[in-house]
Design an enzyme around this catalytic site. Structure first.
Site, mmCIF file in Angstrom:
data_model
loop_
_atom_site.group_PDB
_atom_site.id
_atom_site.type_symbol
_atom_site.label_atom_id
_atom_site.label_comp_id
_atom_site.label_asym_id
_atom_site.label_seq_id
_atom_site.Cartn_x
_atom_site.Cartn_y
_atom_site.Cartn_z
ATOM 1 N N HIS A 199 0.823 -1.212 0.000
ATOM 2 C CA HIS A 199 0.000 0.000 0.000
ATOM 3 C C HIS A 199 0.853 1.255 0.000
ATOM 4 O O HIS A 199 0.454 2.288 -0.547
ATOM 5 C CB HIS A 199 -0.941 -0.012 1.208
ATOM 6 N N GLU A 441 -1.120 -17.396 -17.038
ATOM 7 C CA GLU A 441 -0.088 -17.078 -16.050
ATOM 8 C C GLU A 441 0.606 -18.321 -15.515
ATOM 9 O O GLU A 441 1.489 -18.238 -14.665
ATOM 10 C CB GLU A 441 -0.696 -16.274 -14.893
ATOM 11 N N ASP A 465 3.018 -13.724 -12.430
ATOM 12 C CA ASP A 465 3.044 -15.145 -12.077
ATOM 13 C C ASP A 465 3.693 -15.982 -13.165
ATOM 14 O O ASP A 465 4.361 -16.982 -12.870
ATOM 15 C CB ASP A 465 1.621 -15.654 -11.809
ATOM 16 N N CYS A 512 -1.388 -7.849 -18.599
ATOM 17 C CA CYS A 512 -1.878 -7.064 -17.462
ATOM 18 C C CYS A 512 -0.936 -7.121 -16.265
ATOM 19 O O CYS A 512 -1.275 -6.653 -15.185
ATOM 20 C CB CYS A 512 -3.277 -7.524 -17.052
#
Length: 583
Positions: A199, A441, A465, A512
């Site tokens: 965050h 992925e 991934d 993405c």
């Protein structure tokens, strides 16, 4: 004063020059002591008062947020408020106080350690980084219990430094802590801990300021007030720079600021190469309010909406109606632009009940994402219904994560069909033609991309991934993180196989993962045939600039040459050459 440099993980680009402003790490100050049995009730009451005070402070912060504050800030505060009311933090420490006859600070710290250990077992990097939210909330409570208000002291110190650019140096800093300093604009953040998806990193990107995390010992080695250079692009911190070095970075900083100003001019320009090839630049979002940043960046849609946020930091799953409202909000806000929503990517190592510990021999290869949802079909059914209902209000696309074989896909499509039928029977409207896609992925999915392309409406390559699984490297493990390389020949070939399979069956394909927002890789991806890139909104203009200066036919030739190589040492120079060409 001795000059030295430190290296960490750059999570927000740019160059900042300023003086260090240190804030303490309260968790380092927690000590253990025994209490008498007669003092248990008093100690528990002290703990409850601290929880109440922190809750009040966070609610006040939320109420004082300016209208133009980044959407992430309100979402982060809501997350921390939810944690304060969760029994794992608000009740469990009381039991530790009673059973171990210990002080409240120690009890809370022990409970936090147990929760963090559960997060550490989570395979998904994004979810694993959420442990920092737990740590940040606990630290705020401990600061109250210790009877100190370090932030208030820091605010006074800042007021005396208003004329100087300040760089925040901390073990970690929560979004709520940063808001406390709203009267002063920090030039940069640097922290000992954190990752690309923490965050703190997300906050820094939303504020568009340079940031470096995972510096390990910055808080210990840097003295308050020392002059510093933070190069967020390279992940480098220089403390007490020599005059020559300082002058060099002042020039770089001016060049960077001018470049950022120029980027704003292309906000409404379509991303088209010099020879007319259009590239769709989409945004990755995590909470519904992120659509504000997505639209402000000039994104032509949402390429990845991670729904995990709805399911986190709570003891019960969100019901269908709550999910529907969240998905509908995003669909309506994007006003007809595509919104790709990924189904729940969560594992058996993260339970509805945070007190329940589930251990797996290898959680990285365990029950997660589509595997988890197929094992819990009621969860899939509820989410599919919510997604389908939201499709009536915008251009919704549904994305299935971590597919590895066709059997999983066919089971998923069967459950999807059942969700559709249940809505038809109730007369609830939805888009009958809502597209359903799959994330590539897992190496098995990339190798078998031809089969997946035939059965799906679109493909989306999750490079984070894909790289991790292909190279057998945990990118959160410092011992092997240096081996994590998106330019590894095996990774590039798996991406190329996926692009080729999508082209063969005329199916859209996007990237993405982090590769999509890395401007060093933009031209390579375009040259490989990628026509959709989805990234954090802060990266869109930089990526667009690369596209506007490129010729696709030239990039394609260079990409073919790069794909023919087996040696990373030969690939790196060609990538630099590719990025050095301006058309």
């Amino acid at each position: 004063m001795t000059s030295f440099s430190m290296h960490g993980v750059g999570v927000s680009s740019g160059i900042a020059i300023g003086h260090a402003h240190l804030i303490s790490h309260a968790l380092l100050e927690v000590v253990h002591f025994k209490i008498e049995a007669s003092a248990i009730d008093e100690e528990i009451a002290r703990f409850e008062r601290a929880i109440g005070l922190v809750k009040h402070d966070l609610e006040q912060l939320k109420a004082q947020l300016p209208k133009n504050a980044p959407a992430e800030l309100s979402a982060f505060i809501n997350t921390h408020l939810a944690m304060l009311t969760d029994k794992s933090l608000s009740e469990a420490p009381k039991a530790i106080i009673r059973n171990e006859l210990c002080n409240a600070e120690w009890a809370l710290k022990q409970q936090m350690d147990d929760i963090v250990a559960q997060f550490d077992a989570i395979e998904d990097a994004y979810l694993r980084e959420r442990k920092q939210d737990v740590v940040q909330v606990v630290e705020r409570v401990i600061k109250v219990l210790l009877g100190r208000d370090q932030l208030a002291a820091s605010e006074k110190k800042l007021q005396a430094r208003q004329e100087r650019a300040m760089i925040l140096v901390a073990h970690d800093v929560s979004p709520a802590d940063a808001i406390q300093f709203k009267h002063h604009q920090f030039a940069a953040f640097i922290t000992d801990v954190g990752g690309v998806t923490s965050h703190t990193a997300i906050l820094a990107r939303s504020l568009n300021i340079p940031s470096i995390v995972a510096l390990q010992r910055a808080r210990d080695l840097i003295n308050d007030g020392e002059l510093m250079i933070v190069d967020g692009s390279e992940g480098v911190v220089i403390v007490n720079p020599d005059p020559e070095v300082l002058a060099e970075y002042q020039l770089k900083q001016n060049q960077w600021q001018l470049a950022q100003q120029k980027l704003q001019r292309i906000k409404t320009t379509k991303a088209v190469t010099v020879d007319g090839v259009a590239i769709d630049l989409l945004a990755n979002i995590e909470v519904p309010d992120d659509v504000v940043a997505a639209k402000a960046s000039g994104a032509v849609g949402v390429g990845l909406y991670r729904t995990e946020f709805l399911f986190m930091n709570r003891t019960e799953m969100p019901d269908e109606q709550e999910q529907f409202e969240a998905y509908k909000h995003v669909a309506e806000a994007m006003k007809g632009q595509p919104v790709t929503i990924r189904t729940l990517d969560i594992g058996a190592d993260k339970q509805l009940n945070p007190d329940e510990v589930v251990t797996a021999i290898n959680p990285a290869l365990g029950l997660r994402a589509v595997r988890y949802c197929l094992a819990e079909p009621h969860i899939f059914h509820s989410q599919f219904r919510a997604l389908l209902r939201a499709s009536h209000y915008g251009q919704v696309k549904i994305l299935i994560p971590m597919l590895s074989n066709l059997a999983e896909l066919r089971q998923t499509k069967l459950l999807f069909a059942r969700a559709k039928e249940s809505l038809r029977q109730q007369g609830i409207p939805f888009d009958e033609q809502v597209p359903i896609g799959g994330m590539i992925e897992v190496p098995a999915a990339a190798i078998n991309a031809d089969a997946f392309a035939q059965e799906l409406d679109f493909l989306s390559i999750g490079t984070n991934d894909l790289i991790q699984y292909t190279l057998a490297i945990d990118r959160a493990d410092d011992a092997v993180a240096h081996l994590y390389n998106p330019l590894h020949p095996a990774v590039l070939r798996l991406i190329q196989m996926t692009i080729a399979a999508a082209a063969k069956y005329d199916k859209p394909v996007s990237v993405c993962g982090e590769m999509a927002g890395d401007i060093k890789l933009t031209r390579l991806l375009v040259g490989m045939g990628m026509r959709q890139l989805s990234m954090h909104p802060a990266h869109i203009l930089s990526v667009k600039s690369q596209i506007l200066q490129s010729e696709e036919n030239v990039l394609a030739k260079q990409a073919r040459k790069i794909l023919s190589l087996n040696d990373l040492e030969k690939i790196d120079p060609l990538i630099k050459k590719l990025n050095g060409e301006v058309h």
